[in-house]
Design a protein around this motif. Structure first.
Motif, mmCIF file in Angstrom:
data_model
loop_
_atom_site.group_PDB
_atom_site.id
_atom_site.type_symbol
_atom_site.label_atom_id
_atom_site.label_comp_id
_atom_site.label_asym_id
_atom_site.label_seq_id
_atom_site.Cartn_x
_atom_site.Cartn_y
_atom_site.Cartn_z
ATOM 1 N N ILE A 64 -4.744 -6.161 2.404
ATOM 2 C CA ILE A 64 -5.982 -6.896 2.118
ATOM 3 C C ILE A 64 -7.173 -6.340 2.891
ATOM 4 O O ILE A 64 -8.195 -5.968 2.291
ATOM 5 N N PRO A 65 -7.123 -6.242 4.244
ATOM 6 C CA PRO A 65 -8.294 -5.681 4.939
ATOM 7 C C PRO A 65 -8.577 -4.231 4.570
ATOM 8 O O PRO A 65 -9.737 -3.801 4.577
ATOM 9 N N LEU A 66 -7.534 -3.471 4.222
ATOM 10 C CA LEU A 66 -7.750 -2.072 3.845
ATOM 11 C C LEU A 66 -8.458 -1.957 2.499
ATOM 12 O O LEU A 66 -9.351 -1.113 2.325
ATOM 13 N N PHE A 67 -8.074 -2.798 1.524
ATOM 14 C CA PHE A 67 -8.788 -2.802 0.241
ATOM 15 C C PHE A 67 -10.236 -3.255 0.426
ATOM 16 O O PHE A 67 -11.157 -2.721 -0.206
ATOM 17 N N ILE A 68 -10.440 -4.247 1.278
ATOM 18 C CA ILE A 68 -11.798 -4.733 1.536
ATOM 19 C C ILE A 68 -12.638 -3.634 2.172
ATOM 20 O O ILE A 68 -13.809 -3.434 1.817
ATOM 21 N N MET A 112 -12.759 -0.890 -6.775
ATOM 22 C CA MET A 112 -13.187 -0.822 -5.383
ATOM 23 C C MET A 112 -13.230 -2.184 -4.713
ATOM 24 O O MET A 112 -13.192 -2.278 -3.498
ATOM 25 N N SER A 113 -13.315 -3.240 -5.488
ATOM 26 C CA SER A 113 -13.582 -4.543 -4.897
ATOM 27 C C SER A 113 -12.341 -5.413 -4.785
ATOM 28 O O SER A 113 -11.900 -5.747 -3.695
ATOM 29 N N THR A 242 3.866 2.924 -0.270
ATOM 30 C CA THR A 242 3.998 1.481 -0.467
ATOM 31 C C THR A 242 2.615 0.932 -0.821
ATOM 32 O O THR A 242 1.605 1.638 -0.663
ATOM 33 N N PRO A 243 2.508 -0.332 -1.298
ATOM 34 C CA PRO A 243 1.179 -0.910 -1.584
ATOM 35 C C PRO A 243 0.242 -0.867 -0.383
ATOM 36 O O PRO A 243 -0.947 -0.574 -0.529
ATOM 37 N N THR A 244 0.765 -1.153 0.803
ATOM 38 C CA THR A 244 -0.082 -1.151 1.997
ATOM 39 C C THR A 244 -0.545 0.262 2.333
ATOM 40 O O THR A 244 -1.719 0.484 2.682
ATOM 41 N N GLU A 245 0.345 1.230 2.207
ATOM 42 C CA GLU A 245 -0.036 2.627 2.454
ATOM 43 C C GLU A 245 -1.049 3.100 1.409
ATOM 44 O O GLU A 245 -1.967 3.864 1.732
ATOM 45 N N ALA A 246 -0.894 2.626 0.170
ATOM 46 C CA ALA A 246 -1.856 2.969 -0.883
ATOM 47 C C ALA A 246 -3.231 2.396 -0.551
ATOM 48 O O ALA A 246 -4.260 3.043 -0.807
ATOM 49 N N ALA A 247 -3.259 1.182 0.000
ATOM 50 C CA ALA A 247 -4.531 0.580 0.399
ATOM 51 C C ALA A 247 -5.184 1.397 1.512
ATOM 52 O O ALA A 247 -6.404 1.621 1.506
ATOM 53 N N GLY A 248 -4.368 1.861 2.474
ATOM 54 C CA GLY A 248 -4.897 2.722 3.530
ATOM 55 C C GLY A 248 -5.423 4.035 2.981
ATOM 56 O O GLY A 248 -6.473 4.531 3.413
ATOM 57 N N LEU A 249 -4.709 4.586 2.013
ATOM 58 C CA LEU A 249 -5.153 5.830 1.370
ATOM 59 C C LEU A 249 -6.470 5.604 0.636
ATOM 60 O O LEU A 249 -7.366 6.464 0.664
ATOM 61 N N ALA A 250 -6.614 4.449 -0.022
ATOM 62 C CA ALA A 250 -7.853 4.131 -0.733
ATOM 63 C C ALA A 250 -9.033 4.065 0.237
ATOM 64 O O ALA A 250 -10.122 4.586 -0.057
ATOM 65 N N ALA A 251 -8.836 3.429 1.394
ATOM 66 C CA ALA A 251 -9.901 3.339 2.392
ATOM 67 C C ALA A 251 -10.259 4.727 2.924
ATOM 68 O O ALA A 251 -11.442 5.060 3.090
ATOM 69 N N ALA A 252 -9.241 5.559 3.189
ATOM 70 C CA ALA A 252 -9.485 6.914 3.688
ATOM 71 C C ALA A 252 -10.209 7.763 2.642
ATOM 72 O O ALA A 252 -11.128 8.530 2.971
#
Length: 434
Positions: A64-68, A112-113, A242-252
């Motif tokens: 959640i915080p990574l997608f945000i 993005m949102s 994983t979904p969380t790693e994907a969120a981190g990748l999206a932020a990066a």
């Protein structure tokens, strides 16, 4: 029959009273739950135990915080301008050009949102200014369209509501993300169809056509930002992350293209993005914390099982149950914040849905679509009040313009409810066996 002086009733009354006094819902739920534990003579430390067990055992919550953060970075600098130029080049030439752009940018910005409120306050606010400039559209129509198009975002991946639903249901976040694609596009299609009809009737302007020779340049400028959902979903379904790693990748990735490729943000913008995303994440985190503790209270009172027994007396079919859920969630969505409904109400309904053989992914998409429509349902839809302040229009004018959109969106909801194969088509192509 439950007594009005029972511990659960007093806890519920406390939560409502604290919320009405302006206490954030998460803290109000924690306060009411602690009161319940005290009145029942239970260990007060149970509240902290449930909170810690629920948060620290869920790696998924880190998404959640990574997608945000990814959304905050992508909406900074020139990225949003490039995406809006791309959307205008695609649909600006049709009747109601800027109105059509408003819907398309919500579909694009969804990558993005993941939040309807973020969409409305970010890119939606910019679209509102563009539509009302030179009196092309009334403020009421522009505000109503910005509100209804914003609800598309949380249906399409990545979706914060779907992350929360995965938390309470145990459903695969990857399959939930891809299941939302066709319903989200359907929602956008019915909105754009209505705009076409209204534009013909009200003589809304058509934007100047973008020259064909300009299209490659505009597409090239927007392409890196448009690739975010492709990279995100590709990593998820290939099993690379994983979904969380994907969120981190999206932020990066968002940081990389903003700083290195577009060079549109500096250190000050990055600091502001971190602070903004942290504040938003904390508010959602407190809501999750309160819901985790209150859900323990609900379980201790055996409410899910009692509700399941009560519903069985009505001998509802799966379709009948889904229609009842639609009605309940539409009403609640007009009064309550969406995350609260997902975290508190859906866990109560899920056991019955499972017992009736309703697919959890289909149920999740139907539920979230309901909740999002509730954000623009009069008289208390949260997006309606937000847009009255942003656009400086009366609630009455806004509601009058929202009603036609609400009608077609309810039609889309009916299709999604009655046709589970529409929701499950893409997940099954990706290997889902439900």
């Amino acid at each position: 029959m439950m007594s009005f002086t029972s511990p659960f009733s007093l806890a519920l009354a406390t939560i409502i009273a604290l919320s009405l006094l302006g206490v954030p819902v998460g803290q109000a739920m924690i306060g009411g739950s602690v009161l319940y534990l005290y009145l029942k003579g239970m260990d007060m430390g149970t509240a902290a135990e449930q909170l810690l067990n629920g948060t620290y055992s869920s790696f998924l919550l880190l998404a959640i915080p990574l997608f945000i953060l990814a959304a905050t970075i992508m909406s900074s600098g020139s990225i949003l301008d490039r995406l809006l130029r791309f959307c205008n080049a695609i649909v600006g030439r049709f009747p109601g050009g800027l109105a059509q752009v408003n819907v398309l940018q919500s579909i694009v910005f969804a990558s993005m949102s993941g939040s309807a409120l973020a969409d409305a306050a970010g890119s939606g606010k910019m679209m509102l200014a563009m539509m009302t400039r030179d009196g092309k559209y009334t403020r009421g129509f522009a505000a109503a369209l910005t509100a209804v198009s914003a609800v598309i975002g949380p249906i399409l991946p990545p979706s914060i509501p779907m992350v929360l639903y995965a938390l309470v249901s145990g459903a695969s976040i990857g399959y939930l993300f891809i299941a939302g694609v066709l319903p989200g596009l359907l929602l956008g299609a019915v909105q754009m169809g209505l705009i076409y009809f209204l534009a013909k009737r009200r003589h809304y302007p058509v934007e100047e056509k973008v020259a064909l020779r300009e299209m490659p340049r505009i597409t090239r400028e927007a392409f890196p930002a448009l690739m975010l959902p492709v990279i995100l979903l590709g990593c998820l379904y290939s099993g690379v992350t994983t979904p969380t790693e994907a969120a981190g990748l999206a932020a990066a990735y968002a940081l990389l293209i903003s700083v290195v490729l577009y060079r549109s943000i500096g250190w000050g913008d990055i600091y502001h993005a971190l602070i903004t995303s942290a504040r938003t994440s904390i508010s959602i985190g407190m809501l999750i914390a309160g819901a985790l503790v209150f859900n323990y209270v609900i379980t201790a009172e055996n409410i899910p099982a009692s509700l399941s027994v009560a519903l069985k007396t009505f001998d509802l079919s799966p379709l009948g149950f889904l229609l009842l859920v639609n009605l309940i969630l539409l009403v609640l969505g007009a009064f309550l914040e969406g995350s609260t409904i997902i975290l508190v109400i859906l866990p109560v309904l899920l056991p019955t849905a499972t017992a009736l053989g309703i697919d959890p992914v289909h149920f999740g998409v139907v539920a979230i679509l309901n909740i999002m429509i509730g954000l623009v349902t009069p008289p208390y839809g949260l997006l309606l009040f937000m847009m009255t302040k942003i656009a400086d229009v009366s609630l009455m004018e806004l509601v009058r313009e929202v009603l036609p959109f609400l009608a077609v969106m309810l039609g889309a909801l009916a299709v999604v409810t009655l046709m589970p194969d529409l929701v499950l088509f893409l997940p099954r192509l990706a290997g889902y066996t439900g």
